[in-house]
Write a protein that holds these residues in place. Sequence first.
Motif, mmCIF file in Angstrom:
data_model
loop_
_atom_site.group_PDB
_atom_site.id
_atom_site.type_symbol
_atom_site.label_atom_id
_atom_site.label_comp_id
_atom_site.label_asym_id
_atom_site.label_seq_id
_atom_site.Cartn_x
_atom_site.Cartn_y
_atom_site.Cartn_z
ATOM 1 N N MET A 149 51.632 -79.405 -58.051
ATOM 2 C CA MET A 149 51.476 -79.899 -56.676
ATOM 3 C C MET A 149 51.333 -81.423 -56.630
ATOM 4 S SD MET A 149 47.533 -78.899 -55.754
ATOM 5 C CE MET A 149 46.129 -79.814 -56.458
ATOM 6 N N THR A 150 51.599 -81.986 -55.461
ATOM 7 C CA THR A 150 51.385 -83.404 -55.204
ATOM 8 C C THR A 150 49.961 -83.579 -54.696
ATOM 9 O OG1 THR A 150 53.709 -83.732 -54.652
ATOM 10 C CG2 THR A 150 52.141 -85.386 -53.848
ATOM 11 N N HIS A 151 49.199 -84.437 -55.371
ATOM 12 C CA HIS A 151 47.785 -84.592 -55.015
ATOM 13 C C HIS A 151 47.572 -85.555 -53.854
ATOM 14 C CE1 HIS A 151 46.066 -82.333 -58.460
ATOM 15 N NE2 HIS A 151 47.201 -82.691 -59.039
ATOM 16 N N THR A 152 48.443 -86.551 -53.737
ATOM 17 C CA THR A 152 48.329 -87.504 -52.629
ATOM 18 C C THR A 152 49.102 -86.950 -51.442
ATOM 19 O OG1 THR A 152 48.188 -89.357 -54.170
ATOM 20 C CG2 THR A 152 48.739 -89.861 -51.889
ATOM 21 N N VAL A 153 48.385 -86.637 -50.380
ATOM 22 C CA VAL A 153 48.994 -85.959 -49.231
ATOM 23 C C VAL A 153 48.771 -86.776 -47.964
ATOM 24 C CG1 VAL A 153 49.123 -83.821 -47.924
ATOM 25 C CG2 VAL A 153 48.434 -83.764 -50.332
#
Length: 238
Positions: A12-16
């Motif tokens: 997953m991408t942690h910076t959202v």
Amino acid sequence: MHASRYTVSDVMTHTVVAVSRDATFKKIVGAMDEWKVSAVPVLEGDGRVIGVVSEADLLPKEEFRDTVPALSQSPPAPDQATPSTRLSALTDLAKAGAVTATELMTTPALTIHADATLPEAARIMARRGVKRLPVIDGEGMLKGIVSRGDLLKVFLRSDDDIAEEVRHQVVPYVFADPAEPVRVHVRDGVVTLTGKTDDPSLTAVAARLVQAVEGVVDVECDLSGRSVAHPSPPSDPR
């Protein structure tokens, strides 16, 4: 057998990019454009996900721009329109008049937990027709976001890495005493098992377990004892 199982947290991408429930229409469009995303989670308080605004939620404002009256009435429904069709039209028209995330968002949000497996995430996306899922913890707090592209990252595993896992986690588990050693060859994610077994039923078992290894594209089995030549990678013409 202890085959690796990638979870959503691995890819997953942690910076959202996310918005609050009182974010304006224009602010939401601006955030999507700046971050090049097609949907944003809507957060409440200290980060609990309460909804998602997607491009589909925003588009009715343009779709119904030339409808007269623009936002106050639903368009005439055909005689054969089903209740669900009429409800969808009314929902779209209501969103055409929306100006905040609260009015625009789809709620409850379709989310997934960080410890979910990648196949679980893929099934949810496919069945619900979404491109990304907010990732939450046990309290519903936003931890990241996972997209269709993120789920494909497992296919970037090297052939050597895949072969190592198959040799140590699958082959000894299935073939405890093979007639001939079972060899593993991987090229472009396609796993080939060669060797010989006295129990043909193990071939199907092995193929199923190998296919479950993350990053495997396909499985080919030749456990009849015949010699199989594997082509060498093409040479660099330079």
